[in-house]
Write an enzyme that holds these catalytic residues in place. Structure first.
Site, PDB file in Angstrom:
ATOM      1  CG  ASP A 259     -33.623  58.028 -23.703  1.00  0.00           C
ATOM      2  OD1 ASP A 259     -35.365  58.651 -24.175  1.00  0.00           O
ATOM      3  OD2 ASP A 259     -33.217  58.855 -24.384  1.00  0.00           O
TER       4      ASP A 259
ATOM      5  CD  GLU B  41     -31.981  60.146 -28.042  1.00  0.00           C
ATOM      6  OE1 GLU B  41     -31.551  60.196 -28.680  1.00  0.00           O
ATOM      7  OE2 GLU B  41     -31.814  60.375 -26.455  1.00  0.00           O
TER       8      GLU B  41
ATOM      9  CG  HIS C  16     -32.325  65.259 -28.626  1.00  0.00           C
ATOM     10  ND1 HIS C  16     -33.861  65.296 -27.477  1.00  0.00           N
ATOM     11  CD2 HIS C  16     -33.125  66.549 -28.426  1.00  0.00           C
ATOM     12  CE1 HIS C  16     -34.469  65.915 -28.113  1.00  0.00           C
ATOM     13  NE2 HIS C  16     -33.839  66.810 -28.417  1.00  0.00           N
TER      14      HIS C  16
ATOM     15  CG  ASP D  31     -32.808  62.417 -22.956  1.00  0.00           C
ATOM     16  OD1 ASP D  31     -32.294  63.974 -23.185  1.00  0.00           O
ATOM     17  OD2 ASP D  31     -33.375  62.999 -24.352  1.00  0.00           O
TER      18      ASP D  31
END
Length: 203
Positions: free
Chosen positions: A14, A16, A172, A177
């Site tokens: 994941d 961000e 987030h 996540d």
């Protein structure tokens, strides 16, 4: 594990970011979870790698993206590293897992995986990194898998349907996540096995 996914090792990733464009927008956090398999053929999240990342030179960062993720770039405890350092550390861990599992290559698992794979590939290209262990375009998308298994495509709702605790206040964060996506992926694959959908034909 090598026989379960045709020689590929699932690694949940994941990111961000500072926006939606992998070519122009900053990579701000990245996490990866390697997946293991027990003696009965069931998957489990094995090891987590996580880095906060310094925006590359000239990177675009949308204020709305920071508001959405809650990332504070000037936080004294952020302790970000360069893209090159973050990716090199994760790739080292993934290659170790490949060797341990007898797999030839990693396949990225993500929730809306094309987004994460796009940013990973962009960071690889920007830093001219060699020996990228991930397949360049194939991936497993847990949004699709969760839609099939639970009728849910949003990560939080899919986790709830799978009886996986999900704290919206932690969402987030790339680490949180990724770990929840790993639980979801393992749960769906294991459920399929329990239903007779996959057998180890070497047994």
């Amino acid at each position: 594990m090598a026989e379960r996914f045709r020689g590929y090792l699932p690694v949940v990733v994941d990111v961000e970011t500072g926006g939606f464009n992998s070519a122009t927008d900053a990579l701000l956090e990245i996490a990866a979870v390697t997946i293991g398999m027990d003696e009965k053929g069931f998957l489990f999240p094995e090891h987590t790698y996580f880095h906060r990342v310094e925006p590359f030179e000239g990177a675009n960062i949308e204020p709305a993206a920071l508001e959405f993720t809650g990332i504070k770039l000037d936080h004294p405890l952020r302790m970000a590293v360069s893209e090159e350092s973050a990716m090199t550390d994760i790739f080292r861990g993934v290659r170790k897992a490949l060797k341990a599992n007898g797999c030839k290559r990693a396949i990225l698992v993500g929730h809306n995986s094309s987004f994460d794979l796009g940013f990973l590939n962009a960071a690889v290209a920007r830093n001219d990194l060699k020996r990228n262990p991930f397949h360049p375009f194939s991936s497993f998308d847990t949004a699709t898998l969760a839609g099939l298994a639970y009728g849910q495509t949003v990560l939080a709702r899919a986790c709830q349907s799978a009886d996986i605790d999900f704290d919206g206040r932690e969402a987030h964060s790339a680490r949180y996540d990724t770990e929840k996506t790993a639980e979801l992926f393992c749960g769906i694959v294991n459920r399929w096995k329990e239903m007779g959908g996959w057998r180890d034909f070497n047994d």
